[in-house]
Design a protein around this motif. Structure first.
Motif, PDB file in Angstrom:
ATOM      1  N   HIS A  53       1.233 -12.160 -14.002  1.00  7.21           N
ATOM      2  CA  HIS A  53       2.001 -12.839 -12.965  1.00  7.21           C
ATOM      3  C   HIS A  53       2.039 -11.981 -11.691  1.00  7.21           C
ATOM      4  CE1 HIS A  53       5.837 -15.409 -12.127  1.00  7.21           C
ATOM      5  NE2 HIS A  53       4.928 -15.515 -11.191  1.00  7.21           N
ATOM      6  N   LEU A  54       2.253 -10.676 -11.882  1.00  4.21           N
ATOM      7  CA  LEU A  54       2.317  -9.768 -10.725  1.00  4.21           C
ATOM      8  C   LEU A  54       0.979  -9.738  -9.996  1.00  4.21           C
ATOM      9  CD1 LEU A  54       4.313  -6.712 -12.166  1.00  4.21           C
ATOM     10  CD2 LEU A  54       5.118  -8.480 -10.597  1.00  4.21           C
ATOM     11  N   SER A  57       0.298 -13.077  -8.303  1.00  8.70           N
ATOM     12  CA  SER A  57       1.168 -13.264  -7.133  1.00  8.70           C
ATOM     13  C   SER A  57       0.657 -12.436  -5.970  1.00  8.70           C
ATOM     14  CB  SER A  57       2.597 -12.825  -7.444  1.00  8.70           C
ATOM     15  OG  SER A  57       3.142 -13.622  -8.433  1.00  8.70           O
ATOM     16  N   TYR A  58       0.282 -11.209  -6.284  1.00  6.24           N
ATOM     17  CA  TYR A  58      -0.236 -10.333  -5.234  1.00  6.24           C
ATOM     18  C   TYR A  58      -1.492 -10.939  -4.616  1.00  6.24           C
ATOM     19  CZ  TYR A  58      -1.884  -6.150  -2.816  1.00  6.24           C
ATOM     20  OH  TYR A  58      -2.311  -5.269  -1.857  1.00  6.24           O
ATOM     21  N   ASP A  61      -0.424 -13.869  -2.368  1.00  9.32           N
ATOM     22  CA  ASP A  61       0.378 -13.608  -1.163  1.00  9.32           C
ATOM     23  C   ASP A  61      -0.312 -12.657  -0.185  1.00  9.32           C
ATOM     24  OD1 ASP A  61       2.257 -15.147  -2.422  1.00  9.32           O
ATOM     25  OD2 ASP A  61       3.512 -13.465  -3.063  1.00  9.32           O
ATOM     26  N   SER A  91       4.465  -4.030  -2.251  1.00 10.98           N
ATOM     27  CA  SER A  91       3.782  -4.569  -3.431  1.00 10.98           C
ATOM     28  C   SER A  91       2.502  -3.791  -3.711  1.00 10.98           C
ATOM     29  CB  SER A  91       3.496  -6.062  -3.255  1.00 10.98           C
ATOM     30  OG  SER A  91       2.901  -6.304  -2.009  1.00 10.98           O
ATOM     31  N   LEU A  94       3.567  -0.661  -5.473  1.00 11.97           N
ATOM     32  CA  LEU A  94       4.053  -0.971  -6.826  1.00 11.97           C
ATOM     33  C   LEU A  94       2.903  -1.153  -7.803  1.00 11.97           C
ATOM     34  CD1 LEU A  94       6.939  -3.567  -6.390  1.00 11.97           C
ATOM     35  CD2 LEU A  94       7.029  -1.474  -7.749  1.00 11.97           C
ATOM     36  N   LEU A  95       1.835  -1.816  -7.334  1.00 17.42           N
ATOM     37  CA  LEU A  95       0.743  -2.159  -8.244  1.00 17.42           C
ATOM     38  C   LEU A  95      -0.354  -1.085  -8.271  1.00 17.42           C
ATOM     39  CD1 LEU A  95       0.380  -5.997  -7.615  1.00 17.42           C
ATOM     40  CD2 LEU A  95       1.886  -4.776  -9.168  1.00 17.42           C
TER      41      LEU A  95
ATOM     42  N   ASP B   9       9.234  -9.935  -0.318  1.00 14.42           N
ATOM     43  CA  ASP B   9       7.947  -9.839  -1.008  1.00 14.42           C
ATOM     44  C   ASP B   9       8.085 -10.303  -2.457  1.00 14.42           C
ATOM     45  OD1 ASP B   9       5.196  -8.962  -1.415  1.00 14.42           O
ATOM     46  OD2 ASP B   9       6.120  -7.454  -2.698  1.00 14.42           O
ATOM     47  N   VAL B  11       6.061 -10.053  -5.117  1.00 15.19           N
ATOM     48  CA  VAL B  11       5.758  -9.097  -6.184  1.00 15.19           C
ATOM     49  C   VAL B  11       6.937  -8.138  -6.376  1.00 15.19           C
ATOM     50  CG1 VAL B  11       4.255  -7.179  -6.847  1.00 15.19           C
ATOM     51  CG2 VAL B  11       3.259  -9.261  -5.894  1.00 15.19           C
ATOM     52  N   SER B  12       7.485  -7.661  -5.267  1.00 18.15           N
ATOM     53  CA  SER B  12       8.642  -6.752  -5.366  1.00 18.15           C
ATOM     54  C   SER B  12       9.805  -7.439  -6.068  1.00 18.15           C
ATOM     55  CB  SER B  12       9.096  -6.312  -3.976  1.00 18.15           C
ATOM     56  OG  SER B  12       8.037  -5.687  -3.295  1.00 18.15           O
ATOM     57  N   PRO B 104       8.341   2.534  -3.615  1.00 19.95           N
ATOM     58  CA  PRO B 104       8.528   1.528  -4.659  1.00 19.95           C
ATOM     59  C   PRO B 104       9.572   1.963  -5.696  1.00 19.95           C
ATOM     60  CG  PRO B 104       6.437   2.686  -4.942  1.00 19.95           C
ATOM     61  CD  PRO B 104       6.993   3.133  -3.648  1.00 19.95           C
TER      62      PRO B 104
END
Lengths: 153, 319
Positions: A53-54, A57-58, A61, A91, A94-95, B9, B11-12, B104
């Protein structure tokens, strides 16, 4: 609006993470997959669907944000650039696309400060994003169980 | 706890929700300050974790608004900010954030911050509970359980504003127990306290919905009759007098078959009586007349003497 050649622009910004000595190359991975693995482990639960999902979504977006950043830069809309860069930066970090995140930090700072050669930075950003995006796509494909009997070529 | 994550955002937001949920809390999400504000106004949110930069209403504006306008209880605010912007963090804390987290977000750090958030939220809840209790105690007369003078002043001030703004009318009655000192002297102060308590209970029971009674001081009570004329107030007070007579509380000092009686003065707010003080003064003067005219009777300010009282006027000392 003229676009300054990238190497020229980088040469003028010694404080940027892109000094010519460590300029990103196509052979260096843009995404550190271990970052997302660590995040998933720390969250604790075994949630493969969250990981997918992450990533998806990335991948949905981020291209929109990159496009809006380019458009804002072309229009000289610096707050617009800063906002989109800020959003994409979180994001990306984060990833695990830390190099992209660092470049986005530079873009955000320069857009806010009102100096720096934004179009050149954004040109580099588009290249970096392309690489990160391709790597994220591979991660997503690898994570998605093959449908039907056939396996991926 | 119920935690609201605010980030533009996607993803965040997803990551934040997964982290918060994995830490055993409930998580609501909002994509910007405006959405967050709508959720906050519904109440029930303990902690907000908000990004700083967002379109429309940013994290700082959200912080300020929470501190200035939110009336649904204390909300603990954590500002999620990028590590390299110390000024941004300072601005956030000044705007009303309780804590900050670097982006993050790391699940471990978030868990630690939420330990503090839970403790501080619990303290705030306790404080809100105690201050509500204290507010109630500060406005209640402990002996009779009626509202005290402070509560009365607040209600009268509110009514005066309404009268001023919307032309609403109201009347007040000041009641004073007759020969109460004699009751105390002959039967003791404990008996006096019992009598005050009994009168207060009867008064509270006798008041109609919307009317309120207060212990004004010593053996004096004040009744407020919103939206009512002095004539209506007189009917109510006379009824109460009959009920008190029927109750037959022993007062050896009474000239009324040894039963406790009450005198009352009534005044109605009129245009020539613009403030609460004048209204109370008129009420007090009317009460004085009731005492001077023999007690166990009601006098209305500005009204000619009429023979509608339970007993004819008698000459006597006031008290």
């Amino acid at each position: 609006m003229s676009i300054t050649p990238l190497q020229h622009s980088i040469g003028e910004q010694p404080e940027s993470p892109w000094s010519s000595a460590e300029a990103p190359s196509a052979t260096t991975p843009a995404v550190d997959a271990a970052v997302l693995d660590a995040l998933m482990t720390e969250i604790g639960a075994d949630m493969p669907e969250l990981r997918e999902h992450l990533l998806s979504s990335y991948l949905t977006d981020a291209p929109v944000l990159v496009a809006s950043m380019s458009a804002a830069a072309a229009l000289g809309d610096r707050p617009g650039v800063a906002g989109a860069a800020h959003q994409l930066r979180s994001s990306s970090a984060l990833l695990g696309a830390s190099r992209l995140a660092q470049l986005l930090a530079v873009v955000e700072q320069e857009a806010k400060a009102g100096d720096g050669d934004l179009p050149a930075l954004i040109e580099q950003l588009v290249i970096d994003f392309g690489q990160a995006s391709a790597e994220f796509t591979s991660m997503l494909v690898a994570a998605t169980p093959p449908e039907g009997a056939g396996s991926l070529p | 706890m119920r935690i609201l994550g605010v980030d533009d955002d996607n993803v965040s937001r997803l990551v934040l929700k997964a982290m918060v949920t994995s830490l055993g809390h409930e998580c609501l999400l909002a994509a910007d300050g405006v959405q967050a504000w709508e959720l906050l106004r519904r109440g029930g949110v303990n902690v907000v974790i908000t990004d700083r930069m967002m379109p429309d209403m940013d994290g700082l504006e959200l912080c300020r608004r929470i501190r200035a306008e939110l009336s649904t209880g204390y909300v603990y605010v954590i500002l999620a900010s990028v590590l390299d912007d110390r000024e941004e963090v300072r601005e956030g804390m000044l705007a009303g954030a309780d804590d900050y987290l670097s982006k993050p977000l790391q699940p471990h750090d978030l868990g630690l911050r939420l330990i503090a958030a839970e403790r501080v939220s619990a303290l705030h809840r306790q404080l809100e509970h105690l201050s509500a209790e204290l507010r109630g105690l500060a406005r209640r007369d402990p002996l009779t359980g009626l509202g005290n003078r402070l509560a009365m002043q607040e209600e009268l001030a509110t009514l005066a504003q309404r009268a001023d703004r919307y032309g609403h009318q109201y009347s007040v009655a000041l009641l004073d127990l007759d020969h109460f000192k004699g009751l105390n002297d002959s039967r003791g102060h404990q008996a006096g306290d019992h009598a005050l308590h009994a009168v207060a209970r009867l008064l509270a029971a006798s008041c109609r919905g919307g009317d309120t009674c207060y212990r004004y001081g010593g053996e004096e009570f004040l009744c407020v009759f919103p939206e009512q004329s002095a004539a209506r107030a007189r009917v109510a007070v006379s009824r109460f007098q009959r009920e008190l007579n029927a109750l037959g509380i022993l007062n050896p000092a009474s000239k009324h078959d040894g039963a406790l009686t009450v005198s009352a003065g009534i005044a109605q707010l009129t245009p020539r009586m613009p403030d609460v003080e004048s209204l109370l003064r008129e009420t007090d003067l009317a009460l004085y007349r009731a005492k001077a005219n023999g007690r166990n009777r009601v006098e209305v300010a500005g009204e000619p003497r009429v023979g509608s009282n339970p007993e004819p006027a008698r000459v006597g000392s006031v008290g």
